[in-house]
Design an enzyme around this catalytic site. Structure first.
Site, PDB file in Angstrom:
ATOM      1  N   GLY A 133       0.830  -1.195   0.000  1.00 15.84           N
ATOM      2  CA  GLY A 133       0.000   0.000   0.000  1.00 15.84           C
ATOM      3  C   GLY A 133       0.866   1.248   0.000  1.00 15.84           C
ATOM      4  O   GLY A 133       2.078   1.195  -0.240  1.00 15.84           O
ATOM      5  N   CYS A 184       0.506   7.856  13.605  1.00 13.94           N
ATOM      6  CA  CYS A 184       1.116   9.155  13.303  1.00 13.94           C
ATOM      7  C   CYS A 184       0.838  10.145  14.435  1.00 13.94           C
ATOM      8  O   CYS A 184       1.709  10.938  14.810  1.00 13.94           O
ATOM      9  CB  CYS A 184       0.594   9.697  11.973  1.00 13.94           C
ATOM     10  SG  CYS A 184      -1.185  10.002  11.909  1.00 13.94           S
ATOM     11  N   ALA A 227      -5.861   8.946   3.102  1.00 15.66           N
ATOM     12  CA  ALA A 227      -6.442   7.888   3.941  1.00 15.66           C
ATOM     13  C   ALA A 227      -6.868   6.721   3.057  1.00 15.66           C
ATOM     14  O   ALA A 227      -7.935   6.745   2.443  1.00 15.66           O
ATOM     15  CB  ALA A 227      -7.634   8.425   4.727  1.00 15.66           C
ATOM     16  N   GLY A 228      -6.018   5.711   2.980  1.00 19.82           N
ATOM     17  CA  GLY A 228      -6.325   4.534   2.178  1.00 19.82           C
ATOM     18  C   GLY A 228      -7.282   3.596   2.903  1.00 19.82           C
ATOM     19  O   GLY A 228      -7.737   3.880   4.021  1.00 19.82           O
ATOM     20  N   PRO A 229      -7.604   2.450   2.303  1.00 18.48           N
ATOM     21  CA  PRO A 229      -8.545   1.502   2.917  1.00 18.48           C
ATOM     22  C   PRO A 229      -8.126   1.051   4.312  1.00 18.48           C
ATOM     23  O   PRO A 229      -8.977   0.940   5.208  1.00 18.48           O
ATOM     24  CB  PRO A 229      -8.542   0.325   1.929  1.00 18.48           C
ATOM     25  CG  PRO A 229      -8.126   0.919   0.633  1.00 18.48           C
ATOM     26  CD  PRO A 229      -7.165   2.011   0.968  1.00 18.48           C
ATOM     27  N   THR A 281      -6.301   2.633   6.558  1.00 21.91           N
ATOM     28  CA  THR A 281      -6.517   3.737   7.504  1.00 21.91           C
ATOM     29  C   THR A 281      -7.993   3.855   7.866  1.00 21.91           C
ATOM     30  O   THR A 281      -8.358   3.972   9.042  1.00 21.91           O
ATOM     31  CB  THR A 281      -6.028   5.071   6.898  1.00 21.91           C
ATOM     32  OG1 THR A 281      -4.636   4.974   6.612  1.00 21.91           O
ATOM     33  CG2 THR A 281      -6.260   6.226   7.861  1.00 21.91           C
ATOM     34  N   ARG A 282      -8.849   3.817   6.872  1.00 32.40           N
ATOM     35  CA  ARG A 282     -10.295   3.967   7.114  1.00 32.40           C
ATOM     36  C   ARG A 282     -10.870   2.792   7.911  1.00 32.40           C
ATOM     37  O   ARG A 282     -11.763   2.968   8.730  1.00 32.40           O
ATOM     38  CB  ARG A 282     -11.029   4.113   5.773  1.00 32.40           C
ATOM     39  CG  ARG A 282     -10.663   5.404   5.031  1.00 32.40           C
ATOM     40  CD  ARG A 282     -11.223   5.424   3.622  1.00 32.40           C
ATOM     41  NE  ARG A 282     -10.767   6.593   2.885  1.00 32.40           N
ATOM     42  CZ  ARG A 282     -11.393   7.769   2.854  1.00 32.40           C
ATOM     43  NH1 ARG A 282     -12.512   7.925   3.532  1.00 32.40           N
ATOM     44  NH2 ARG A 282     -10.904   8.768   2.159  1.00 32.40           N
ATOM     45  N   ASN A 340      -9.262   1.072  10.082  1.00 30.03           N
ATOM     46  CA  ASN A 340      -8.579   0.948  11.381  1.00 30.03           C
ATOM     47  C   ASN A 340      -8.746   2.174  12.272  1.00 30.03           C
ATOM     48  O   ASN A 340      -7.929   2.426  13.150  1.00 30.03           O
ATOM     49  CB  ASN A 340      -7.077   0.712  11.158  1.00 30.03           C
ATOM     50  CG  ASN A 340      -6.748  -0.643  10.570  1.00 30.03           C
ATOM     51  OD1 ASN A 340      -5.630  -0.907  10.156  1.00 30.03           O
ATOM     52  ND2 ASN A 340      -7.731  -1.535  10.500  1.00 30.03           N
TER      53      ASN A 340
END
Length: 294
Positions: free
Chosen positions: A10, A124, A158-160, A162-163, A165
């Site tokens: 990713g 982060c 915000a990739g999959p 991140t969303r 989790n």
């Protein structure tokens, strides 16, 4: 130093691969997943990265020559991967870049501490704020009642993973704040901002005090923050934290903005750049540690 493996193709995995290759920390860096048709996998093949689509089987095949594994997947995948690799984890460094709770919490800012084999890079938000919370708490002591962290990131960064989790992001960050600073009352909020053009990543930290802050303490806090900025910029160059006065004298606000280095991710994706930059810095520290022990 020997080789490294990055699990996950990713945004974080690819950015980390590019950073590690630029720094020349390892002889070889293998990046892998188990879906050769994914966007990340296609990018890796196009750029002729050392890539495999064999997933955990490729990790096991290359484990003997590997010194560090970087997990750039998701919190859910992390638990499956760790279970599958459990018998190998005492022999190598495993750096967890997901918001799962696997591993010991590590912030590279505190580089004089012992580096564990199983490392959790928190989030982060945790990486950027924990040094501030810790040193503000040391100065303010019992005056500090509560801390609230609001992370704002661009929707495009915000990739999959991140969303999917977000809950793990919140709980892991709150847990790390308590574990590493001793502060009992904190709250973490994350906002995904859909604005166009995309906004730079920013964390806002609010400190609630039980009494008004004197001018002398305020200027001491500014000095502390200046020192923190200087040290973190060493490994996260786009980091910048600013202390603001508030109309409410019992509230302090610090904003942290991170502009990414633009290796693979856009500069507005500072939230992801924080994690990959921290992982690279840790890899350097591990290399120095091994050289001293030889």
């Amino acid at each position: 130093m020997s080789n490294a493996i990055i699990i996950g193709t990713g945004k974080i995995g690819i950015d980390l691969y590019i950073k590690l290759k630029k720094q020349k920390i390892f002889n070889e860096v293998l990046i892998l997943n188990n879906n050769k048709k994914s966007v990340g996998a296609l990018f890796c093949k196009k750029k002729k990265f050392l890539y495999s689509d064999k997933g955990i089987n490729a990790v096991k095949k290359n484990i003997d020559n590997t010194h560090v594994i970087f997990d750039c997947t998701s919190a859910t995948s992390n638990s499956v991967i760790v279970k599958s690799l459990s018998k190998y984890l005492d022999k190598i460094y495993y750096i967890n870049l997901t918001p799962s709770k696997f591993g010991e919490y590590v912030v590279p800012y505190f580089s004089n501490l012992k580096i564990p084999k199983r490392i959790n890079l928190i989030t982060c938000g945790g990486q950027t704020t924990i040094p501030i919370v810790l040193y503000f708490k040391k100065l303010l002591k019992k005056k500090l009642k509560y801390v609230e962290l609001i992370s704002s990131i661009s929707a495009k960064s915000a990739g999959p993973a991140t969303r999917n989790n977000i809950n793990e992001y919140i709980t892991n960050t709150e847990s790390a704040i308590y574990k590493l600073t001793g502060l009992k009352k904190s709250k973490v909020i994350i906002n995904i901002n859909p604005s166009v053009p995309p906004v730079n990543m920013m964390n806002s930290i609010f400190f609630e005090l039980d009494r008004n802050l004197s001018s002398s303490k305020y200027f001491e806090l500014k000095k502390i923050l200046k020192d923190i900025n200087k040290k973190i910029k060493f490994y996260i160059p786009g980091y910048n934290a600013i202390l603001f006065k508030s109309f409410e004298k019992k509230i302090l606000r610090v904003t942290v903005r991170v502009v990414g280095q633009g290796d693979y991710l856009p500069q507005y994706s500072g939230n992801l750049d924080i994690i990959t930059s921290s992982a690279v810095y840790l890899a350097k520290l591990i290399k120095k540690k091994n050289e001293k022990e030889k």
